[in-house]
Design an enzyme around this catalytic site. Structure first.
Site, short mmCIF file in Angstrom:
data_model
loop_
_atom_site.label_atom_id
_atom_site.label_comp_id
_atom_site.label_asym_id
_atom_site.label_seq_id
_atom_site.Cartn_x
_atom_site.Cartn_y
_atom_site.Cartn_z
N LYS A 48 0.85 -1.20 0.00
CA LYS A 48 0.00 0.00 0.00
C LYS A 48 0.88 1.24 0.00
O LYS A 48 1.45 1.62 1.01
CB LYS A 48 -0.91 0.05 1.23
CG LYS A 48 -1.97 1.14 1.05
CD LYS A 48 -2.51 1.69 2.34
CE LYS A 48 -2.06 3.06 2.73
NZ LYS A 48 -2.07 4.11 1.70
N GLY B 77 6.51 5.39 8.10
CA GLY B 77 5.64 6.56 8.10
C GLY B 77 5.81 7.33 9.39
O GLY B 77 6.85 7.24 10.06
N SER B 78 4.78 8.07 9.75
CA SER B 78 4.90 8.97 10.89
C SER B 78 4.74 8.22 12.21
O SER B 78 4.14 7.14 12.27
CB SER B 78 3.82 10.04 10.79
OG SER B 78 2.55 9.42 10.86
N THR B 79 5.23 8.83 13.28
CA THR B 79 5.14 8.21 14.60
C THR B 79 3.68 8.05 15.06
O THR B 79 3.32 6.98 15.56
CB THR B 79 5.98 9.01 15.61
OG1 THR B 79 7.35 8.94 15.15
CG2 THR B 79 5.89 8.43 17.00
N GLY C 283 2.32 5.13 13.30
CA GLY C 283 3.05 3.95 13.78
C GLY C 283 2.50 3.45 15.12
O GLY C 283 2.36 2.25 15.34
N GLU D 296 9.22 1.86 10.95
CA GLU D 296 10.27 2.86 10.68
C GLU D 296 9.58 4.21 10.71
O GLU D 296 8.81 4.55 9.80
CB GLU D 296 10.89 2.61 9.30
CG GLU D 296 11.60 1.28 9.15
CD GLU D 296 12.90 1.19 9.94
OE1 GLU D 296 13.33 2.22 10.50
OE2 GLU D 296 13.46 0.09 10.00
N CYS E 142 13.77 10.90 6.51
CA CYS E 142 13.53 10.65 7.94
C CYS E 142 14.77 10.84 8.81
O CYS E 142 14.69 11.34 9.91
CB CYS E 142 13.00 9.24 8.11
SG CYS E 142 14.06 8.00 7.33
N GLU F 242 9.53 17.07 14.40
CA GLU F 242 9.94 16.77 13.03
C GLU F 242 9.18 17.72 12.08
O GLU F 242 7.96 17.75 12.08
CB GLU F 242 9.58 15.32 12.69
CG GLU F 242 10.04 14.92 11.30
CD GLU F 242 9.66 13.48 10.95
OE1 GLU F 242 8.48 13.12 11.10
OE2 GLU F 242 10.54 12.74 10.49
N1 LIG Z 1 12.18 5.74 9.76
C1 LIG Z 1 12.17 5.68 8.45
O1 LIG Z 1 12.83 4.85 7.84
C2 LIG Z 1 11.33 6.65 7.66
C3 LIG Z 1 11.58 6.80 6.30
C4 LIG Z 1 10.81 7.70 5.57
C5 LIG Z 1 9.77 8.41 6.18
N2 LIG Z 1 9.54 8.23 7.50
C6 LIG Z 1 8.50 9.04 8.17
O2 LIG Z 1 7.31 9.11 7.37
C7 LIG Z 1 6.61 10.32 7.68
C8 LIG Z 1 6.15 10.98 6.39
O3 LIG Z 1 5.34 10.14 5.64
P1 LIG Z 1 3.73 10.19 5.62
O4 LIG Z 1 3.26 11.56 5.92
O5 LIG Z 1 3.29 9.50 4.39
O6 LIG Z 1 3.39 9.26 6.89
P2 LIG Z 1 1.96 8.72 7.36
O7 LIG Z 1 2.21 8.02 8.64
O8 LIG Z 1 0.93 9.77 7.33
O9 LIG Z 1 1.54 7.66 6.23
C9 LIG Z 1 2.37 6.57 5.89
C10 LIG Z 1 1.50 5.49 5.23
O10 LIG Z 1 0.59 4.96 6.20
C11 LIG Z 1 -0.74 5.00 5.69
N3 LIG Z 1 -1.64 5.12 6.84
C12 LIG Z 1 -2.14 6.25 7.40
N4 LIG Z 1 -2.92 5.93 8.47
C13 LIG Z 1 -2.88 4.57 8.58
C14 LIG Z 1 -3.44 3.64 9.51
N5 LIG Z 1 -4.19 4.03 10.54
N6 LIG Z 1 -3.16 2.33 9.34
C15 LIG Z 1 -2.37 1.91 8.35
N7 LIG Z 1 -1.82 2.73 7.43
C16 LIG Z 1 -2.06 4.06 7.56
C17 LIG Z 1 -0.72 6.18 4.73
O11 LIG Z 1 -1.80 6.11 3.82
C18 LIG Z 1 0.65 5.99 4.07
O12 LIG Z 1 0.60 4.98 3.09
C19 LIG Z 1 7.60 11.16 8.45
O13 LIG Z 1 7.26 11.15 9.82
C20 LIG Z 1 8.93 10.46 8.24
O14 LIG Z 1 9.89 10.65 9.24
C21 LIG Z 1 10.29 7.37 8.25
#
Ligand SMILES: NC(=O)c1ccc[n+]([C@@H]2O[C@H](COP(=O)([O-])OP(=O)(O)OC[C@H]3O[C@@H](n4cnc5c(N)ncnc54)[C@H](O)[C@@H]3O)[C@@H](O)[C@H]2O)c1
Length: 504
Positions: free
Chosen positions: A200, A252-254, A257, A274, A308, A410
């Site tokens: 996804k 994705g975001s904390t 997560g 991550e 990130c 962040e």
């Molecule tokens: N640690 C790492 O390796 C790393 C790498 C790249 C980005 N990031 C982090 O990603 C963030 C930016 O990305 P973003 O805004 O797309 O993050 P996000 O958490 O908003 O979304 C990430 C993904 O999760 C999906 N999602 C959203 N809500 C969900 C839920 N309840 N259940 C399952 N999936 C869900 C989104 O549709 C998207 O595909 C930043 O915080 C960045 O630090 C971390």
């Protein structure tokens, strides 16, 4: 007109001619299929504001179909039943296929999230390298790992044979900042392990990953093994909670997560998370100014600050504070901001409208908290075809204190903060005074002394005078930056379920 400017319309035209832009269905059970609902998500070019495609906004029925297909593909053993060395051969062919289509991949990546071509043109090589690296780990899965019982067990020669089974059907959920590699780093080990997957991507960046799916199928992965569905976070939530999923790998975001960890806890399902970061660049008193200048953008604002692990808090010794602020201001202020299709561009647009608004709110917060913008600080007004793009002036904030929001949260955009420290102990304390623990970098002329400081930074990875992820070394975050790791043998282990067979 110079040659790099004249190539921009050509690259834009090539990107516009690519397939996929409107042929945008889910990939389920080996076929590109229409979605259950008619709802679609638009795909916007962040440099121009132009809507250039749309993909289905999937729902729970699409999740059910995709997980069902991945489950059947896992259970029929066509993929998991191959020897790891056979799967590795397929991974090597995927790498070749990706390299063959590198241009399409990078142009689509740039058009969907505004990564400068200089950045996205490396994505295909990196993705191919990840597949090749994991292919090289096949021998680790093929060796019989025989472990004697302590004291010989009941017969004196009793032993356990430890096998590594694939964990099963995996949900791979990615963000928008590196839409190709943050899937590939999950997909390659999952495939080598013998898993099947449902991918996804993030809603703003659903298109470039289609090339990877096509490359994998063309290379010989049975088509039902890889399923791709597009949709919002609501659909992601349905995926995470689906009873047919055996493992969730999420970047994705904390805050998201945490939700996934809570759902996985309820279901007792393994997860790799991550998450976000707020890492520091500690500039030691002996740091070489030229090295700092040369590595600054890659280490601290890579991908227009949307990476990130980058070190967006620069910690400068009191004795060199003004010099470092000047160096950082000049380097950031002079880096070209513009069309991401221009090979000279260093800073492109922010990847989407929501993130643009978030970054602007941090610029306001920084000024309101009393920080001093030494360059930037505003939306950037670019003309012509870029007039409606999500551009922000790359910004450096000086006179930043640790309690300011811009120093703690962040931002995920082109914004650096420069803080001062009195001695190295205080620098380490400042670097560790965060709920995150993802990256970091220490600049110092004496590399051993710099490494000694790096060892005191409480995070999953720290660089000495440079930072890059290494396919063979684990990468992951501590504290609010995540759970588990990707890359390396440790990253492969996340897709395996060890099983011990005891023999007399
Ligand atoms: N640690 C790492 O390796 C790393 C790498 C790249 C980005 N990031 C982090 O990603 C963030 C930016 O990305 P973003 O805004 O797309 O993050 P996000 O958490 O908003 O979304 C990430 C993904 O999760 C999906 N999602 C959203 N809500 C969900 C839920 N309840 N259940 C399952 N999936 C869900 C989104 O549709 C998207 O595909 C930043 O915080 C960045 O630090 C971390």
């Amino acid at each position: 007109m110079n040659s790099t400017v004249s190539i921009v319309p050509e690259l834009r035209a090539r990107a516009a001619d690519l397939p996929y832009q409107h042929v945008a269905n889910h990939f389920i059970d080996g076929q590109w299929r229409t979605a259950h609902s008619n709802e679609r998500n638009q795909v916007t070019d962040p440099a121009t504001g132009e809507v250039w495609g749309s993909v289905p906004s999937g729902d729970a029925s699409d999740v059910d179909a995709a997980v069902g297909a991945a489950r059947r593909a896992f259970d029929d053993g066509k993929w998991s039943g191959l020897a790891p060395s056979e799967r590795a051969q397929v991974l090597l062919r995927i790498a070749d296929e990706i390299e063959r289509r590198a241009d399409e991949l990078s142009l689509t990546n740039t058009r969907e999230n505004g990564s400068p071509v200089a950045e996205s043109s490396g994505a295909a090589a990196n993705a191919a390298g990840i597949f090749r690296y994991f292919a090289s780990l096949a021998p680790h899965l093929e060796r019989d790992d025989v472990r004697p019982f302590p004291n010989g067990g009941p017969t004196g020669r009793s032993r356990s044979i430890v096998r590594q089974d694939p964990v099963g059907v995996c949900a791979l959920i990615a963000p928008w900042n590196f839409p190709i590699n943050l899937v590939v780093i999950k997909l390659a080990p999952a495939l080598l392990a013998g898993c099947t997957v449902v991918i996804k991507p993030a809603s703003p960046t659903p298109l470039s990953i289609r090339f990877i799916v096509e490359a994998a199928v063309a290379a010989g992965v049975p088509a039902e093994v890889i399923n791709l569905i597009t949709g919002s976070g609501r659909m992601g939530d349905a995926l995470v909670r689906h009873p047919g999923i055996d493992k969730v790998a999420f970047t994705g975001s904390t805050p998201v997560g945490r939700k996934i960890a809570a759902a996985a806890g309820e279901l007792l399902r393994p997860v790799t998370l991550e998450l976000g970061g707020k890492s520091s660049a500690i500039v030691l008193p002996d740091a070489d100014a030229a090295t700092l200048q040369q590595r600054l953008i890659r280490s601290c604002l890579r991908n227009t600050g949307q990476t990130c692990y980058i070190s967006t808090r620069i910690l400068a010794p009191e004795s060199r504070y003004d010099e470092i602020v000047d160096l950082v201001t000049e380097t950031i202020g002079q880096a070209p901001l513009g069309d991401p299709f221009d090979p000279n561009t260093v800073f492109g647009p922010v990847a989407n409208r929501a993130q643009y608004d978030t970054v602007l709110s941090y610029l306001e917060a920084g000024l309101a908290e009393g920080a001093r913008a030494t360059t930037g600080g505003r939306p950037a007004q670019l003309g012509g075809h870029l007039a409606d793009g999500f551009f922000i002036e790359p910004t450096v904030f000086a006179d930043v204190t640790p309690e300011m929001r811009i120093a703690r949260e962040e931002i995920f955009g082109p914004v650096l903060t420069v803080l001062r420290y009195r001695d190295v102990d205080e620098a380490v304390a400042l670097a560790n005074n965060t709920e995150f623990g993802l990256g970091g970098i220490v600049f110092g002329a004496d590399e051993d002394a710099a490494q000694a400081v790096a060892e005191r930074v409480d995070s999953g990875s720290v660089g000495v005078n440079f930072f890059a992820s290494n396919h063979s070394a684990p990468f992951g975050g501590r504290h609010d930056s995540g759970l588990g790791v990707e890359y390396g043998l440790e990253g492969l282990a996340a897709y395996l379920s060890p099983k011990s067979i005891h023999r007399l």
